[in-house]
Design an enzyme around this catalytic site. Structure first.
Site, mmCIF file in Angstrom:
data_model
loop_
_atom_site.group_PDB
_atom_site.id
_atom_site.type_symbol
_atom_site.label_atom_id
_atom_site.label_comp_id
_atom_site.label_asym_id
_atom_site.label_seq_id
_atom_site.Cartn_x
_atom_site.Cartn_y
_atom_site.Cartn_z
ATOM 1 N N LYS A 184 -7.228 8.339 -0.156
ATOM 2 C CA LYS A 184 -8.390 8.839 0.615
ATOM 3 C C LYS A 184 -8.858 10.190 0.073
ATOM 4 O O LYS A 184 -8.961 11.181 0.792
ATOM 5 C CB LYS A 184 -8.050 8.955 2.098
ATOM 6 C CG LYS A 184 -7.697 7.615 2.753
ATOM 7 C CD LYS A 184 -7.597 7.747 4.262
ATOM 8 C CE LYS A 184 -7.247 6.431 4.932
ATOM 9 N NZ LYS A 184 -5.848 6.023 4.779
ATOM 10 N N ASP A 187 -3.412 4.427 -1.516
ATOM 11 C CA ASP A 187 -4.328 4.864 -0.451
ATOM 12 C C ASP A 187 -4.320 6.386 -0.351
ATOM 13 O O ASP A 187 -3.643 6.962 0.492
ATOM 14 C CB ASP A 187 -3.876 4.218 0.866
ATOM 15 C CG ASP A 187 -4.873 4.433 1.988
ATOM 16 O OD1 ASP A 187 -6.038 4.797 1.703
ATOM 17 O OD2 ASP A 187 -4.495 4.235 3.157
ATOM 18 N N THR A 214 -9.971 4.132 11.493
ATOM 19 C CA THR A 214 -9.892 3.233 12.650
ATOM 20 C C THR A 214 -9.267 3.893 13.881
ATOM 21 O O THR A 214 -9.236 3.283 14.935
ATOM 22 C CB THR A 214 -9.107 1.951 12.281
ATOM 23 O OG1 THR A 214 -7.993 2.305 11.478
ATOM 24 C CG2 THR A 214 -9.976 0.977 11.525
ATOM 25 N N LYS A 228 0.849 -1.188 0.000
ATOM 26 C CA LYS A 228 0.000 0.000 0.000
ATOM 27 C C LYS A 228 0.885 1.239 0.000
ATOM 28 O O LYS A 228 1.768 1.390 0.848
ATOM 29 C CB LYS A 228 -0.893 -0.005 1.242
ATOM 30 C CG LYS A 228 -1.777 1.217 1.367
ATOM 31 C CD LYS A 228 -2.819 1.029 2.440
ATOM 32 C CE LYS A 228 -2.413 1.524 3.798
ATOM 33 N NZ LYS A 228 -2.316 2.980 3.940
ATOM 34 N N ASP A 251 -13.006 15.630 -2.202
ATOM 35 C CA ASP A 251 -13.048 16.990 -2.752
ATOM 36 C C ASP A 251 -14.347 17.105 -3.549
ATOM 37 O O ASP A 251 -15.177 16.187 -3.517
ATOM 38 C CB ASP A 251 -11.815 17.223 -3.649
ATOM 39 C CG ASP A 251 -11.432 18.701 -3.749
ATOM 40 O OD1 ASP A 251 -12.348 19.539 -3.814
ATOM 41 O OD2 ASP A 251 -10.233 19.007 -3.766
ATOM 42 N N ARG A 282 2.625 -1.347 11.374
ATOM 43 C CA ARG A 282 3.654 -1.291 12.410
ATOM 44 C C ARG A 282 4.020 -2.618 13.059
ATOM 45 O O ARG A 282 5.199 -2.850 13.334
ATOM 46 C CB ARG A 282 3.264 -0.227 13.456
ATOM 47 C CG ARG A 282 3.527 1.176 12.926
ATOM 48 C CD ARG A 282 2.828 2.242 13.698
ATOM 49 N NE ARG A 282 1.386 2.240 13.453
ATOM 50 C CZ ARG A 282 0.553 3.143 13.940
ATOM 51 N NH1 ARG A 282 1.016 4.089 14.725
ATOM 52 N NH2 ARG A 282 -0.732 3.089 13.656
HETATM 53 O O1 C5P Z 1 -0.919 -1.274 11.234
HETATM 54 P P1 C5P Z 1 -0.779 0.217 11.227
HETATM 55 O O2 C5P Z 1 -1.603 0.906 12.282
HETATM 56 O O3 C5P Z 1 0.660 0.691 11.231
HETATM 57 O O4 C5P Z 1 -1.396 0.633 9.803
HETATM 58 C C1 C5P Z 1 -1.621 1.948 9.519
HETATM 59 C C2 C5P Z 1 -1.945 2.059 8.061
HETATM 60 O O5 C5P Z 1 -3.320 1.752 7.820
HETATM 61 C C3 C5P Z 1 -1.710 3.465 7.584
HETATM 62 O O6 C5P Z 1 -1.123 3.390 6.289
HETATM 63 C C4 C5P Z 1 -3.080 4.076 7.553
HETATM 64 O O7 C5P Z 1 -3.203 5.077 6.564
HETATM 65 C C5 C5P Z 1 -3.952 2.866 7.183
HETATM 66 N N1 C5P Z 1 -5.366 3.027 7.500
HETATM 67 C C6 C5P Z 1 -5.876 3.095 8.781
HETATM 68 N N2 C5P Z 1 -7.228 3.264 8.991
HETATM 69 C C7 C5P Z 1 -8.061 3.354 7.970
HETATM 70 C C8 C5P Z 1 -7.561 3.296 6.657
HETATM 71 C C9 C5P Z 1 -6.211 3.101 6.458
HETATM 72 O O8 C5P Z 1 -5.122 3.011 9.736
HETATM 73 N N3 C5P Z 1 -9.361 3.454 8.195
#
Ligand code: C5P
Length: 244
Positions: free
Chosen positions: A66, A64, A119, A36, A69, A216
């Site tokens: 997002k 990604d 999230t 991604k 606009d 992470r």
């Molecule tokens: O696993 P970790 O928390 O590091 O993942 C974060 C990734 O997931 C980021 O690239 C973030 O943009 C993406 N993400 C998110 N929540 C969303 C959509 C994407 O955390 N609703």
């Protein structure tokens, strides 16, 4: 053909430089299904990142962005995305059905996913955004509302928390592609994590997620390749075992 466990894994290239991203692509290339590309690297490097991933790996590519606009602007931006030939792209589901429709119309073969509710948002965040108690007390209602609008606009699916996956699959059908971020394996649950509505890889897949975004826990592991393998093993168990 049934997907293999590693194909469920989307690894976000959340890095400040191409070099850092390349090191992880090398380690994870045959251990994940998709890479991604998010805002951090795309804003710094632009479409060159897409080319770099394509050259280094046979995995899928998820852009990604997002996008959010006015419909005309998103539609025009999506025409540029279509030229990049990536597999998935995101727009923000908090926008209008018209904007979502404009995105789908110009995306070519790229599948458009709508982000329902980030999230790291929780009930307090939903309240602060001015939503009625109905949504503050049950953020999943907001997720369903946005997911319905996205599908009606022609989106291939949504990005949502693992806690809402099963409900969305039941309400909207199996065809709705579900990508779930906010994934935390048991072995790396840490207090103070910024992701609020988290689930384990096993739970996400058992609930019906088509892909999980896991950053992470893999990126910051001493051995990222081993961490990705551990996640795949957990998914495999979830696919073959009984639903908990
Ligand atoms: O696993 P970790 O928390 O590091 O993942 C974060 C990734 O997931 C980021 O690239 C973030 O943009 C993406 N993400 C998110 N929540 C969303 C959509 C994407 O955390 N609703």
């Amino acid at each position: 053909m049934q997907k293999t466990a590693k194909e469920y894994i989307i690894f976000p290239l959340d890095f400040p430089s191409m070099e850092a991203a390349q090191s992880h692509i090398r380690q994870l290339d045959d251990r994940v299904g998709m890479f991604k590309i998010g805002l951090e690297l795309f804003i710094r490097q632009g479409p060159a990142v897409v080319e770099m991933v394509r050259k280094m790996s046979g995995a899928g590519i998820f852009l990604d962005l997002k996008l959010h606009d006015i419909s005309t602007t998103v539609g025009r931006a999506m025409a540029s995305v279509a030229d990049l030939g990536v597999d998935l792209v995101t727009v923000h589901g908090a926008s209008s059905q018209k904007m979502l429709g404009a995105a789908v119309k110009n995306a070519g073969k790229t599948k458009v996913l709508a982000v329902t509710l980030l999230t790291d948002n929780d009930a307090a965040t939903v309240r602060a955004q001015g939503f009625k108690d109905e949504y503050v007390n049950a953020p999943e209602k907001l997720v369903l509302l946005r997911a319905r609008m996205a599908l009606d606009a022609g989106c291939a699916g949504v990005v949502c928390s693992g806690r809402e996956t099963a409900m969305l699959k039941t309400q909207l059908g199996k065809e709705c592609l579900i990508v779930t971020p906010g994934i935390r394996p048991q072995w790396c649950l840490t207090p103070g994590d910024d992701q609020k509505r988290v689930v384990t890889p096993l739970k996400a897949v058992q609930a019906g997620s088509d892909y999980i975004v896991i950053g992470r826990p893999i990126r910051d592991a001493d051995d990222p390749a081993r961490a990705a393998e551990k996640v795949a093993l957990e998914i495999e168990a979830g696919l073959s075992g009984p639903v908990a």
